[in-house]
Scaffold this motif. Structure first.
Motif, PDB file in Angstrom:
ATOM      1  N   MET A   1       0.841  -1.196   0.000  1.00 14.16           N
ATOM      2  CA  MET A   1       0.000   0.000   0.000  1.00 14.16           C
ATOM      3  C   MET A   1       0.878   1.248   0.000  1.00 14.16           C
ATOM      4  O   MET A   1       1.899   1.289   0.684  1.00 14.16           O
ATOM      5  CB  MET A   1      -0.926   0.004   1.217  1.00 14.16           C
ATOM      6  N   ARG A   2       0.451   2.260  -0.762  1.00 16.48           N
ATOM      7  CA  ARG A   2       1.238   3.481  -0.882  1.00 16.48           C
ATOM      8  C   ARG A   2       0.324   4.693  -0.788  1.00 16.48           C
ATOM      9  O   ARG A   2      -0.862   4.623  -1.143  1.00 16.48           O
ATOM     10  CB  ARG A   2       1.987   3.512  -2.218  1.00 16.48           C
ATOM     11  N   PRO A   3       0.861   5.831  -0.332  1.00 12.60           N
ATOM     12  CA  PRO A   3       0.045   7.048  -0.324  1.00 12.60           C
ATOM     13  C   PRO A   3      -0.189   7.555  -1.742  1.00 12.60           C
ATOM     14  O   PRO A   3       0.645   7.358  -2.627  1.00 12.60           O
ATOM     15  CB  PRO A   3       0.901   8.023   0.493  1.00 12.60           C
ATOM     16  N   LEU A   4      -1.319   8.202  -1.956  1.00  7.71           N
ATOM     17  CA  LEU A   4      -1.658   8.810  -3.239  1.00  7.71           C
ATOM     18  C   LEU A   4      -1.627  10.319  -3.066  1.00  7.71           C
ATOM     19  O   LEU A   4      -2.340  10.872  -2.229  1.00  7.71           O
ATOM     20  CB  LEU A   4      -3.058   8.357  -3.688  1.00  7.71           C
ATOM     21  N   TYR A   5      -0.775  10.991  -3.835  1.00  4.52           N
ATOM     22  CA  TYR A   5      -0.651  12.437  -3.774  1.00  4.52           C
ATOM     23  C   TYR A   5      -1.314  13.051  -5.007  1.00  4.52           C
ATOM     24  O   TYR A   5      -1.027  12.642  -6.138  1.00  4.52           O
ATOM     25  CB  TYR A   5       0.814  12.861  -3.715  1.00  4.52           C
ATOM     26  N   ALA A  20     -11.819   1.243  -7.653  1.00  2.00           N
ATOM     27  CA  ALA A  20     -10.691   2.167  -7.711  1.00  2.00           C
ATOM     28  C   ALA A  20     -11.190   3.608  -7.637  1.00  2.00           C
ATOM     29  O   ALA A  20     -12.396   3.889  -7.789  1.00  2.00           O
ATOM     30  CB  ALA A  20      -9.890   1.954  -8.995  1.00  2.00           C
ATOM     31  N   LEU A  21     -10.259   4.519  -7.387  1.00  2.00           N
ATOM     32  CA  LEU A  21     -10.519   5.940  -7.519  1.00  2.00           C
ATOM     33  C   LEU A  21     -10.068   6.372  -8.903  1.00  2.00           C
ATOM     34  O   LEU A  21      -8.976   6.009  -9.348  1.00  2.00           O
ATOM     35  CB  LEU A  21      -9.765   6.743  -6.457  1.00  2.00           C
ATOM     36  N   ARG A  22     -10.908   7.157  -9.574  1.00  2.00           N
ATOM     37  CA  ARG A  22     -10.542   7.705 -10.876  1.00  2.00           C
ATOM     38  C   ARG A  22     -10.205   9.191 -10.695  1.00  2.00           C
ATOM     39  O   ARG A  22     -11.035   9.970 -10.218  1.00  2.00           O
ATOM     40  CB  ARG A  22     -11.684   7.563 -11.882  1.00  2.00           C
ATOM     41  N   VAL A  23      -8.972   9.561 -11.043  1.00  2.00           N
ATOM     42  CA  VAL A  23      -8.520  10.944 -10.921  1.00  2.00           C
ATOM     43  C   VAL A  23      -8.484  11.562 -12.314  1.00  2.00           C
ATOM     44  O   VAL A  23      -7.782  11.065 -13.208  1.00  2.00           O
ATOM     45  CB  VAL A  23      -7.134  11.021 -10.261  1.00  2.00           C
ATOM     46  N   SER A  24      -9.254  12.638 -12.482  1.00  2.00           N
ATOM     47  CA  SER A  24      -9.326  13.323 -13.775  1.00  2.00           C
ATOM     48  C   SER A  24      -8.663  14.691 -13.681  1.00  2.00           C
ATOM     49  O   SER A  24      -8.953  15.461 -12.757  1.00  2.00           O
ATOM     50  CB  SER A  24     -10.792  13.497 -14.207  1.00  2.00           C
ATOM     51  N   GLN A  31      -6.614   8.627 -14.588  1.00  2.18           N
ATOM     52  CA  GLN A  31      -5.801   7.601 -13.942  1.00  2.18           C
ATOM     53  C   GLN A  31      -6.651   6.859 -12.912  1.00  2.18           C
ATOM     54  O   GLN A  31      -7.456   7.458 -12.199  1.00  2.18           O
ATOM     55  CB  GLN A  31      -4.585   8.217 -13.250  1.00  2.18           C
ATOM     56  N   LEU A  32      -6.447   5.540 -12.844  1.00  2.00           N
ATOM     57  CA  LEU A  32      -7.162   4.695 -11.891  1.00  2.00           C
ATOM     58  C   LEU A  32      -6.207   4.234 -10.794  1.00  2.00           C
ATOM     59  O   LEU A  32      -5.086   3.808 -11.081  1.00  2.00           O
ATOM     60  CB  LEU A  32      -7.770   3.482 -12.590  1.00  2.00           C
ATOM     61  N   PHE A  33      -6.670   4.316  -9.538  1.00  7.32           N
ATOM     62  CA  PHE A  33      -5.874   3.888  -8.394  1.00  7.32           C
ATOM     63  C   PHE A  33      -6.723   2.940  -7.548  1.00  7.32           C
ATOM     64  O   PHE A  33      -7.668   3.376  -6.877  1.00  7.32           O
ATOM     65  CB  PHE A  33      -5.439   5.094  -7.561  1.00  7.32           C
ATOM     66  N   PRO A  34      -6.405   1.632  -7.566  1.00  4.47           N
ATOM     67  CA  PRO A  34      -7.190   0.664  -6.786  1.00  4.47           C
ATOM     68  C   PRO A  34      -7.199   1.012  -5.298  1.00  4.47           C
ATOM     69  O   PRO A  34      -6.152   1.315  -4.711  1.00  4.47           O
ATOM     70  CB  PRO A  34      -6.462  -0.659  -7.040  1.00  4.47           C
ATOM     71  N   LEU A  35      -8.366   0.984  -4.685  1.00  4.32           N
ATOM     72  CA  LEU A  35      -8.496   1.312  -3.266  1.00  4.32           C
ATOM     73  C   LEU A  35      -7.651   0.391  -2.397  1.00  4.32           C
ATOM     74  O   LEU A  35      -7.114   0.810  -1.369  1.00  4.32           O
ATOM     75  CB  LEU A  35      -9.963   1.218  -2.853  1.00  4.32           C
ATOM     76  N   SER A  36      -7.508  -0.856  -2.804  1.00  2.92           N
ATOM     77  CA  SER A  36      -6.766  -1.826  -2.003  1.00  2.92           C
ATOM     78  C   SER A  36      -5.278  -1.508  -1.932  1.00  2.92           C
ATOM     79  O   SER A  36      -4.561  -2.050  -1.085  1.00  2.92           O
ATOM     80  CB  SER A  36      -6.952  -3.238  -2.571  1.00  2.92           C
ATOM     81  N   ARG A  37      -4.803  -0.623  -2.820  1.00  4.45           N
ATOM     82  CA  ARG A  37      -3.374  -0.293  -2.845  1.00  4.45           C
ATOM     83  C   ARG A  37      -3.073   1.090  -2.279  1.00  4.45           C
ATOM     84  O   ARG A  37      -1.933   1.542  -2.312  1.00  4.45           O
ATOM     85  CB  ARG A  37      -2.846  -0.376  -4.284  1.00  4.45           C
ATOM     86  N   ILE A  38      -4.088   1.767  -1.775  1.00  2.26           N
ATOM     87  CA  ILE A  38      -3.923   3.133  -1.271  1.00  2.26           C
ATOM     88  C   ILE A  38      -3.889   3.113   0.253  1.00  2.26           C
ATOM     89  O   ILE A  38      -4.783   2.550   0.895  1.00  2.26           O
ATOM     90  CB  ILE A  38      -5.068   4.051  -1.748  1.00  2.26           C
ATOM     91  N   SER A  39      -2.865   3.714   0.841  1.00  3.26           N
ATOM     92  CA  SER A  39      -2.789   3.810   2.298  1.00  3.26           C
ATOM     93  C   SER A  39      -3.438   5.100   2.797  1.00  3.26           C
ATOM     94  O   SER A  39      -4.074   5.127   3.847  1.00  3.26           O
ATOM     95  CB  SER A  39      -1.328   3.749   2.752  1.00  3.26           C
ATOM     96  N   ARG A  40      -3.289   6.180   2.053  1.00  5.86           N
ATOM     97  CA  ARG A  40      -3.877   7.470   2.380  1.00  5.86           C
ATOM     98  C   ARG A  40      -3.874   8.320   1.124  1.00  5.86           C
ATOM     99  O   ARG A  40      -3.179   8.012   0.152  1.00  5.86           O
ATOM    100  CB  ARG A  40      -3.107   8.180   3.495  1.00  5.86           C
ATOM    101  N   TRP A  49     -14.200  16.265  -5.105  1.00  4.86           N
ATOM    102  CA  TRP A  49     -14.457  14.863  -4.785  1.00  4.86           C
ATOM    103  C   TRP A  49     -15.935  14.560  -4.912  1.00  4.86           C
ATOM    104  O   TRP A  49     -16.785  15.355  -4.480  1.00  4.86           O
ATOM    105  CB  TRP A  49     -14.024  14.551  -3.350  1.00  4.86           C
ATOM    106  N   SER A  50     -16.251  13.382  -5.444  1.00  3.43           N
ATOM    107  CA  SER A  50     -17.628  12.908  -5.399  1.00  3.43           C
ATOM    108  C   SER A  50     -17.870  12.286  -4.032  1.00  3.43           C
ATOM    109  O   SER A  50     -16.932  11.777  -3.397  1.00  3.43           O
ATOM    110  CB  SER A  50     -17.884  11.877  -6.504  1.00  3.43           C
ATOM    111  N   MET A  51     -19.134  12.339  -3.566  1.00  3.93           N
ATOM    112  CA  MET A  51     -19.451  11.770  -2.257  1.00  3.93           C
ATOM    113  C   MET A  51     -19.192  10.262  -2.247  1.00  3.93           C
ATOM    114  O   MET A  51     -18.731   9.703  -1.250  1.00  3.93           O
ATOM    115  CB  MET A  51     -20.897  12.062  -1.879  1.00  3.93           C
ATOM    116  N   SER A  52     -19.472   9.589  -3.361  1.00  2.00           N
ATOM    117  CA  SER A  52     -19.250   8.140  -3.404  1.00  2.00           C
ATOM    118  C   SER A  52     -17.771   7.802  -3.237  1.00  2.00           C
ATOM    119  O   SER A  52     -17.422   6.800  -2.608  1.00  2.00           O
ATOM    120  CB  SER A  52     -19.777   7.558  -4.718  1.00  2.00           C
ATOM    121  N   ALA A  53     -16.883   8.649  -3.779  1.00  2.00           N
ATOM    122  CA  ALA A  53     -15.450   8.412  -3.639  1.00  2.00           C
ATOM    123  C   ALA A  53     -15.015   8.619  -2.192  1.00  2.00           C
ATOM    124  O   ALA A  53     -14.235   7.831  -1.640  1.00  2.00           O
ATOM    125  CB  ALA A  53     -14.666   9.335  -4.566  1.00  2.00           C
TER     126      ALA A  53
END
Length: 247
Positions: A1-5, A20-24, A31-40, A49-53
């Motif tokens: 797991m890694r932080p997402l900046y 995943a989170l989709r960053v536009s 870009q897609l970032f799987p939630l399972s790989r994100i620490s913060r 941000w969308s409320m669902s995210a």
């Protein structure tokens, strides 16, 4: 797991594209970032941000920090922590026991002994397995000199500030029982992580050379931030195992 900046700009948006989170970003591919790989997640500047995210991050125990453009903290978002909060509660419960503080202090000493011996081994000391922590501290004080000790103190402050962000993400919030004098978890982990920097600080190549000392130490930290975070997570895992063994 890694932080997402995320460096925000007008039009930057984060939505849930499960799992995943989709960053536009404007004029860039999503870009897609799987939630399972994100620490913060750390957002600086303008990020929508969308409320669902946000709720997906809360459900996954992912801590989200919102920073101003100048880097100052603006807001925090946290949610379910599951086992993360359970670990923090176990530590609070342990410290409430009559024998708890002594057990916790013994664990801290054993962790520092491991960190100090790791430094001694990497420094090429022949007796690194038997090197006492106090003896190593005296050697370091002599080897670093006044300037090196000053740089170490600055770096310790930087580590402490970062740990105040990392610990809530790991489930350790503002409980006063975790900020009590010598048992202060953030202060202890700062000192522990500093052992990993001593070999660099002892190198004459770390002289600031006209660069402000704080800026030089900030650069050094950022060069080793990923390694620092892995060491932090490893120590939290060891703390979890220790708490299970004494509960």
């Amino acid at each position: 797991m890694r932080p997402l900046y995320i460096e925000g700009v007008p039009g930057c948006r984060v939505v849930l594209d499960e799992p995943a989170l989709r960053v536009s970003l404007p004029e860039k591919a999503d870009q897609l970032f799987p939630l399972s790989r994100i620490s913060r997640v750390v957002c600086k500047g303008v990020v929508e941000w969308s409320m669902s995210a946000l709720l997906a991050c809360a459900d996954a125990g992912i801590f989200v920090l919102f920073l101003e453009k100048n880097g100052e903290l603006r807001a925090r978002w946290s949610g379910r922590g599951g086992e993360r909060q359970a670990t923090a509660q176990r530590l609070v419960d342990l410290l409430a026991r009559a024998d708890g503080p002594a057990l916790y202090e013994n664990w801290m000493r054993s962790m520092e002994k491991l960190a100090a011996r790791s430094f001694a081994r990497r420094a090429g000391m022949a007796d690194w397995r038997e090197a006492p922590v106090i003896g190593l501290r005296f050697q370091l004080a002599d080897g670093l000199g006044p300037e090196g000790r000053h740089r170490a103190h600055l770096l310790l402050s930087l580590l402490h500030a970062e740990l105040l962000l990392w610990l809530p993400e790991a489930g350790f919030g503002g409980d006063e029982a975790l900020q009590d004098g010598e048992l202060d978890l953030a202060a202890f982990l700062s000192r522990l992580l500093l052992w990993d920097f001593y070999s660099v600080l002892l190198n004459s190549g770390t002289a600031t050379g006209g660069e402000p000392p704080m800026q030089a130490m900030a650069s050094l930290f950022h060069q080793r931030e990923d390694r620092c975070y892995l060491l932090f997570r490893s120590t939290i895992n060891k703390l979890h195992q220790f708490l299970l063994s004494v509960s």
